[in-house]
Motif scaffolding. Structure first.
Motif, PDB file in Angstrom:
ATOM      1  N   GLY A  42      -6.533   0.549   7.429  1.00 16.96           N
ATOM      2  CA  GLY A  42      -5.395   0.078   6.641  1.00 16.96           C
ATOM      3  C   GLY A  42      -4.724  -1.126   7.291  1.00 16.96           C
ATOM      4  O   GLY A  42      -4.165  -1.986   6.607  1.00 16.96           O
ATOM      5  N   ASN A  68       1.297   0.570   6.008  1.00 12.02           N
ATOM      6  CA  ASN A  68       0.444  -0.253   6.870  1.00 12.02           C
ATOM      7  C   ASN A  68       1.197  -1.382   7.553  1.00 12.02           C
ATOM      8  O   ASN A  68       0.676  -2.487   7.700  1.00 12.02           O
ATOM      9  CB  ASN A  68      -0.728  -0.847   6.066  1.00 12.02           C
ATOM     10  CG  ASN A  68      -1.657   0.232   5.551  1.00 12.02           C
ATOM     11  OD1 ASN A  68      -1.521   1.392   5.927  1.00 12.02           O
ATOM     12  ND2 ASN A  68      -2.593  -0.137   4.720  1.00 12.02           N
ATOM     13  N   ARG A  85      -5.611  -8.662   6.100  1.00 11.01           N
ATOM     14  CA  ARG A  85      -6.433  -9.522   5.242  1.00 11.01           C
ATOM     15  C   ARG A  85      -5.725  -9.810   3.925  1.00 11.01           C
ATOM     16  O   ARG A  85      -5.810 -10.903   3.393  1.00 11.01           O
ATOM     17  CB  ARG A  85      -7.802  -8.867   4.963  1.00 11.01           C
ATOM     18  CG  ARG A  85      -8.698  -8.670   6.166  1.00 11.01           C
ATOM     19  CD  ARG A  85      -8.965  -9.944   6.940  1.00 11.01           C
ATOM     20  NE  ARG A  85      -9.532 -11.028   6.171  1.00 11.01           N
ATOM     21  CZ  ARG A  85     -10.831 -11.213   5.943  1.00 11.01           C
ATOM     22  NH1 ARG A  85     -11.700 -10.375   6.461  1.00 11.01           N
ATOM     23  NH2 ARG A  85     -11.272 -12.231   5.235  1.00 11.01           N
ATOM     24  N   ALA A  99      -6.819  -4.016   6.261  1.00 13.25           N
ATOM     25  CA  ALA A  99      -6.574  -4.292   4.847  1.00 13.25           C
ATOM     26  C   ALA A  99      -5.252  -5.023   4.673  1.00 13.25           C
ATOM     27  O   ALA A  99      -5.166  -6.006   3.941  1.00 13.25           O
ATOM     28  CB  ALA A  99      -6.579  -2.987   4.053  1.00 13.25           C
ATOM     29  N   ALA A 100      -4.217  -4.541   5.387  1.00 15.04           N
ATOM     30  CA  ALA A 100      -2.902  -5.169   5.251  1.00 15.04           C
ATOM     31  C   ALA A 100      -2.942  -6.616   5.729  1.00 15.04           C
ATOM     32  O   ALA A 100      -2.419  -7.516   5.067  1.00 15.04           O
ATOM     33  CB  ALA A 100      -1.865  -4.378   6.055  1.00 15.04           C
ATOM     34  N   PHE A 160       0.815  -1.208   0.000  1.00 20.44           N
ATOM     35  CA  PHE A 160       0.000   0.000   0.000  1.00 20.44           C
ATOM     36  C   PHE A 160       0.852   1.262   0.000  1.00 20.44           C
ATOM     37  O   PHE A 160       2.009   1.265   0.405  1.00 20.44           O
ATOM     38  CB  PHE A 160      -0.905   0.028   1.240  1.00 20.44           C
ATOM     39  CG  PHE A 160      -1.782  -1.171   1.381  1.00 20.44           C
ATOM     40  CD1 PHE A 160      -3.045  -1.195   0.791  1.00 20.44           C
ATOM     41  CD2 PHE A 160      -1.368  -2.279   2.105  1.00 20.44           C
ATOM     42  CE1 PHE A 160      -3.863  -2.303   0.929  1.00 20.44           C
ATOM     43  CE2 PHE A 160      -2.182  -3.388   2.240  1.00 20.44           C
ATOM     44  CZ  PHE A 160      -3.429  -3.404   1.650  1.00 20.44           C
TER      45      PHE A 160
END
Lengths: 247, 349
Positions: free
Chosen positions: B245, A89, B251, B248-249, A85
């Motif tokens: 985030g 993250n 998963r 998200a990271a 990303f």
């Protein structure tokens, strides 16, 4: 049959039609770059491939298997498709090594010893093995992003998605991150990346796609897109980049 | 005053103007130990300013300002303390005798010296000493037990409630509603009412399984119901404060929803909710006193017992001291953690 087939994919956020029947093929060992202005749908497309966003129409196939829509084991898909990303993250409560080994241990069920051995080896390749036991907040942005790439690579994915990974970095830190991506490209890693680094895109890409308002406006080899763009919009976009001194 | 001309704007705006702090110094005189030096420096600053010895005048002005602040800091504190001490001796010392009767606290007879040798005096003193403190401590042990057991159960129960409330997907909606209903009800009820409903209601209604439980166990159920609702809110806020985030990271690395919660989100949430969590536990420790109302023999009950039998109201003060002995270190520790966290995050940037 291509390795990754994006087949007429639609994505709608409320009234905002972000992706409009986008189709795109990625072959193994290819590096496909998405360029375009902000809001053109680059990130959304990447996130759809990784199932972080559900598609609203069309389908995505990986190695012939449908990986979008209902009934798909998203965890299994994400074992094959890694993503890095813009904002790194990293997990702030874990050391660098723990960040890298968490998924191999919990998802791939490696033993801690083996996972750490591999993690250290990967960190060595990017020159950060000395930082293995530091927490992410002790690292520079460039170092954090390099660790994030290693964290994704530790899962040994078959496809790596890079979502504007240098956009949050200070200019002098961009090169160290791009060098790693260049190494991965040379090793034959299949990658899809969204980026604003045009000269880098020109150098590493097998194929460049220019996105505009959710549509792939023009796609082709980098020489064509950057050297001899066929479409008016592509030319206008690249002209703006050149005017900004970024190409 | 023949020549009252309009103030020259350039002159009033001059940076070289000297501040004498005359008004703060005057106010500071309300606390003379600091007010007098403040006034002296202020007057000197004025004289020096008139003599155009600006640098020296500024130094004196600065000293006047420092003394004025000392008057605020030290003076106000002194006056508050004096007022409290005066209260203690008000009504011919009745306030002090009511709340802090020495023979209750320290085993010393107040008005008549204990006859006999030093040795017997000491023995008498020790005897008095334990006469009230040891039963109070024994009774307070019940509060501590209820507190510790409830705290452990609440920590687990509230996390379960919070996670249920945050379950994703349409299929889990009924479960989410159920958890929300629970939280709404028990956050809205006074804890004393819950303890009545449980402590008297359960045995009366013959609720299965628990009807023959002890009063202490009922107290634990009631406090867990109340504080589980509060603490689940704390957990929920903590979990929601972790940036998406992170999810998200996690998963995207192939971790399941449960694994993401377990290894990534909840650990980060726990670090953040330490302070509000401790806050709720201080509240819980205090609320263990409500078990008195369903007839459990805790510190409050013992205080009433001592008061009834010996007409020593100070027993209630003893109970207060015991509660403070637990909660004050708690709050000090909380402050300490917060300070360290702040230092650590500042050092990190």
């Amino acid at each position: 049959m291509a390795f990754l087939e994006i087949d007429h994919v639609d994505k709608i956020f409320g009234t905002n039609h972000v992706l409009k029947a986008i189709s795109l093929d990625v072959e193994q060992h290819q590096v496909v770059t998405l360029i375009g202005g902000s809001g053109s749908g680059k990130s959304t497309l990447l996130r759809c491939v990784n199932a972080l966003e559900e598609v609203d129409g069309g389908e995505i196939r990986l190695d012939g298997d449908r990986v979008s829509g209902r009934g798909v084991d998203v965890d299994a898909l994400r074992r094959e498709v890694g993503i890095v990303f813009q904002s790194f993250n990293l997990f702030p409560h874990m050391t660098v090594l723990q960040n890298v080994t968490l998924a191999p241990i919990k998802v791939l069920r490696l033993t801690r010893g083996l996972a750490e051995e591999r993690g250290i080896a990967l960190l060595k390749r990017i020159g950060l093995d000395a930082k293995a036991n530091e927490y992410p907040d002790r690292l520079s942005g460039g170092q954090q992003q390099r660790v994030a790439i290693v964290r994704a690579m530790a899962m040994e994915p078959r496809l790596l998605l890079l979502d504007e990974i240098t956009s949050a970095l200070d200019p002098e830190l961009v090169a160290e991150v791009l060098n790693i991506v260049r190494d991965l490209a040379e090793q034959g890693m299949t990658m899809m990346l969204a980026t604003h680094e045009m000269s880098f895109a020109r150098e590493v890409s097998s194929k460049v796609c220019f996105l505009h308002e959710g549509v792939i406006h023009e796609e082709g080899p980098p020489e064509q897109i950057f050297g001899n763009p066929q479409k008016e919009r592509t030319r206008a976009f690249l002209q703006r980049i050149i005017d900004a001194g970024r190409l | 005053m023949t020549q009252v001309d309009a103030p020259d704007p350039a002159a009033t705006r001059r940076v070289g103007r000297v501040l004498t702090y005359r008004k703060p110094a005057l106010l500071a005189l309300l606390f003379p130990p600091a007010g007098v030096p403040a006034m002296i420096h202020s007057l000197r600053a004025g004289r020096l300013a008139k003599a155009r010895r600006v640098e020296e005048a500024r130094i004196q002005g600065g000293k006047a300002r420092d003394w004025a602040w000392i008057a605020v800091g030290v003076g106000l504190t002194c006056y508050v303390v004096v007022f409290l001490v005066w209260l203690l001796f008000a009504n011919h010392g009745a306030v002090r005798r009511t709340y802090f009767k020495p023979d209750v606290f320290f085993g010393v007879k107040e008005y008549h010296a204990v006859a006999g040798s030093c040795a017997t005096q000491c023995a008498a003193s020790i005897e008095f000493h334990f006469k009230y403190w040891s039963p109070m401590l024994r009774a307070f042990w019940l509060n501590i037990q209820v507190f510790l057991i409830t705290e452990i159960i609440v920590l687990i129960w509230a996390l379960v409630v919070a996670i249920v409330r945050l379950l994703p997907g349409k299929v889990c909606a009924p479960l989410r509603w159920l958890a929300t209903l629970y939280v709404d009800i028990f956050r809205g009820l006074p804890s004393i009412l819950v303890i009545f409903l449980v402590g008297f209601g359960f045995p009366l209604a013959g609720v299965p399984i628990v009807q023959d439980w002890s009063k202490m166990q009922f107290a634990i159920i009631a406090l867990t119901l109340t504080y589980g609702a509060y603490v689940s809110e704390v957990y929920k806020a903590g979990i929601e404060s972790v940036h998406w985030g992170q999810t998200a990271a996690a998963r995207s690395l192939g971790l399941s929803y449960a694994q993401t919660m377990r290894h990534v989100v909840v650990p980060q949430a726990l670090r953040r909710i330490g302070p509000p969590l401790l806050n709720d536990f201080i509240g819980l420790q205090k609320d263990t006193a409500t078990i008195f109302f369903i007839g459990a023999f805790d510190a409050l009950a013992m205080a009433r017992f001592i008061n009834n039998n010996n007409a020593t109201f100070a027993a209630y003060t003893m109970a207060a001291v015991l509660f403070l002995a637990v909660t004050v270190p708690f709050t000090r520790y909380l402050d300490h953690i917060l300070k360290r966290q702040k230092l650590r995050t500042q050092g990190g940037t």
